[in-house]
Design an enzyme around this catalytic site. Structure first.
Site, short mmCIF file in Angstrom:
data_model
loop_
_atom_site.label_atom_id
_atom_site.label_comp_id
_atom_site.label_asym_id
_atom_site.label_seq_id
_atom_site.Cartn_x
_atom_site.Cartn_y
_atom_site.Cartn_z
N HIS A 218 0.81 -1.22 0.00
CA HIS A 218 0.00 0.00 0.00
C HIS A 218 0.85 1.27 0.00
O HIS A 218 0.34 2.36 -0.27
CB HIS A 218 -0.98 0.00 1.18
CG HIS A 218 -0.36 0.26 2.52
ND1 HIS A 218 -0.01 -0.75 3.39
CD2 HIS A 218 -0.03 1.42 3.16
CE1 HIS A 218 0.49 -0.23 4.49
NE2 HIS A 218 0.49 1.08 4.38
N ASP A 248 0.11 -7.57 1.35
CA ASP A 248 0.55 -6.19 1.57
C ASP A 248 2.08 -6.08 1.59
O ASP A 248 2.66 -5.32 2.37
CB ASP A 248 -0.03 -5.61 2.87
CG ASP A 248 0.08 -4.09 2.92
OD1 ASP A 248 0.13 -3.47 1.83
OD2 ASP A 248 0.11 -3.52 4.03
N SER A 325 4.81 2.23 7.96
CA SER A 325 4.45 1.12 7.07
C SER A 325 5.63 0.75 6.18
O SER A 325 6.25 1.61 5.54
CB SER A 325 3.26 1.51 6.20
OG SER A 325 2.10 1.64 6.97
#
Length: 487
Positions: A218, A248, A325
């Site tokens: 993402h 992911d 992230s």
């Protein structure tokens, strides 16, 4: 006698003369004030240095002071000795009060001056004394390992900081973006890419003149170009290798080698309660390579991906913030055990972050590098719309419930069947609905994704189809052989 009286006496009202004793000569106490003044002197009849107060007589040739005697006529008037005593006593009290006040005032002034001098000396002492100055002492270097040979947090950071990077993502704005942005852009060109996001990454491997950077899907999915900033502040252009929305995990590459590559640990060996360390870029470049620590709170927590698949993740209370992230989660041996992916962002929750286990991340990334997709992943080969998106969804769900498929909110309305799908050769067509898989009602899309994640290409599954014919549902089963997903 009359002569004496004429010289020394005072006639009374009857023409009589009374003897008035002559005034006694006073001890010489220095020059005295004139007859109209009030003065002090040391009385010979009082102790040394004692003070007596006298009122001077008027009209008397002797300019000295004396104490009138009782019953004595002075200048034709009888002097009341008691009255003079009372007046003298009152004056003494007044004088005593004045003296006390004066003494108190003098003492107060003296104390004040003394304190001012003392404060001045103290102030000068504070200013000039070296004893009051703060000092900075050298500190021992933070321990990098503990007594068991494991790294401390400082040790993990020191040995792995150079393996952690900042990822800057650039995107070309669409015409829609420019319309609402009043046509503004970098360099005045509608084709120029602009910084659209920042995230974290970890240097995972190198080969063929390239260094590969692992991150989250993402973070990079919507980017058109990328830059990598290493811990020394140097910036490098990066290329997209691939990403997998199901897990992911994404991969970028740099056309340069010689960086410090991270070491990955086996996520199957993780234990709940063990300490861990996160290194990443919360908030982007402003807080690049920040270090946070916590523990492993739980294992195998199902976390839904952006396309509906659940990935079993590591739960941690280590601070995970936007920008973290794609960053690494380390154990105390300095090994990467997870890739930080998400957190629960809610006022009702605190300290609930999630990381993709290292085994899943490495397997996915290696496949992306080798194939450009995750090999061995099964799919049916169709596109669909969820039944809850239909305008008459409630009627459809009620009708399915009557057929025995209660709460079939995960049912899928088929939009298109791909040419390589096994269903292309079966009696299945557009607008048919898949309401169950292997006999289990699709109460949610998770039923399908869970089945596919446990299957391999070539496996056969049974789909239950509901078709509308003459305002009635026709229900039948069809077997479907799964194909490999190369997306």
């Amino acid at each position: 006698m009359d002569e004496f009286n004429n010289q020394n006496g005072v006639p009374n009202g009857n023409g009589e003369y009374h003897f008035v004793p002559p005034s006694q000569s006073q001890p010489n106490s220095g020059q005295m004030p004139n007859g109209n003044s009030t003065g002090y002197y040391n009385n010979a009849n009082t102790p040394n240095n004692a003070q007596s107060y006298y009122q001077p007589s008027t009209g008397h040739s002797n300019k000295g002071y004396y104490q009138p005697q009782p019953g004595v006529v002075v200048n034709g008037k009888v002097v009341n000795a008691n009255k003079h005593k009372k007046n003298n006593k009152a004056l003494k009290i007044v004088i005593a009060i004045i003296v006390v006040c004066a003494v108190i005032s003098i003492v107060g002034i003296a104390v004040s001056i003394s304190r001012s001098v003392s404060l001045g000396e103290n102030k000068e002492s504070v200013t000039m004394s070296d004893d009051a100055s703060a000092s900075v002492n050298s500190s021992n270097e933070a321990a990098k390992t503990d007594k068991d040979g494991n790294y401390t947090v400082a040790g993990v950071a020191a040995n792995n900081m150079d393996s952690c990077v900042l990822i800057s993502v650039y995107s070309v704005p669409s015409t829609y973006d420019y319309f609402f942005g009043y046509g503004s852009s970098n360099n005045g060109s509608s084709n120029s890419a602009r910084l659209s996001g920042e995230g974290s990454g970890v240097l995972m491997s190198e080969g063929n003149g390239k260094t590969y950077v692992m991150t989250c899907a993402h973070v990079i999915a919507n980017g058109s170009s990328f830059k990598i900033t290493t811990n020394d502040g140097k910036e490098y252009d990066a290329n997209m290798v691939g990403y997998d929305s199901q897990t992911d995990i994404g991969v970028l590459s740099i056309d340069k080698t010689g960086f410090k590559i991270a070491t990955f640990g086996d996520s199957k060996d993780i234990e709940v309660g063990e300490q861990c360390v996160a290194i990443g870029c919360p908030g982007g470049s402003k807080f690049m390579n920040s270090v946070a620590t916590g523990i492993v709170s739980a294992l195998d927590r199902p976390v839904a991906s952006s396309i509906g698949y659940n990935t079993e993740c590591i739960q941690t209370d280590t601070a995970i913030n936007p920008g973290n992230s794609g960053g690494a989660l380390f154990n105390m041996q300095g090994q990467v055990i997870g890739i930080n992916s998400s957190k629960i962002a809610s006022t009702e929750y605190e300290g609930m972050g999630f990381a993709v286990p290292s085994n899943t991340a490495v397997e996915t990334a290696n496949s992306l590098i080798k194939n450009g997709y995750v090999a061995g992943r099964a799919k049916i080969g169709l596109t669909y719309t969820g039944v809850t998106n239909a305008s008459n969804a409630s009627n459809i769900l009620n009708a399915l419930a009557e057929k025995g498929f209660k709460d079939a909110q995960g049912a899928m309305i088929i939009n298109e069947i791909s040419g390589d799908s096994d269903l292309a050769n079966k009696d299945v067509k557009q607008y048919d609905m898949i309401v169950a898989i292997n006999g289990e009602t699709l109460t949610s899309i998770d039923v399908l994704t869970s089945t596919l994640s446990k299957s391999k290409p070539g496996d056969t599954i049974t789909l239950t189809i509901a078709r509308v014919e003459n305002n009635q549902f026709k229900i039948f089963d069809v077997d479907c052989k799964l194909i490999e997903s190369k997306e």
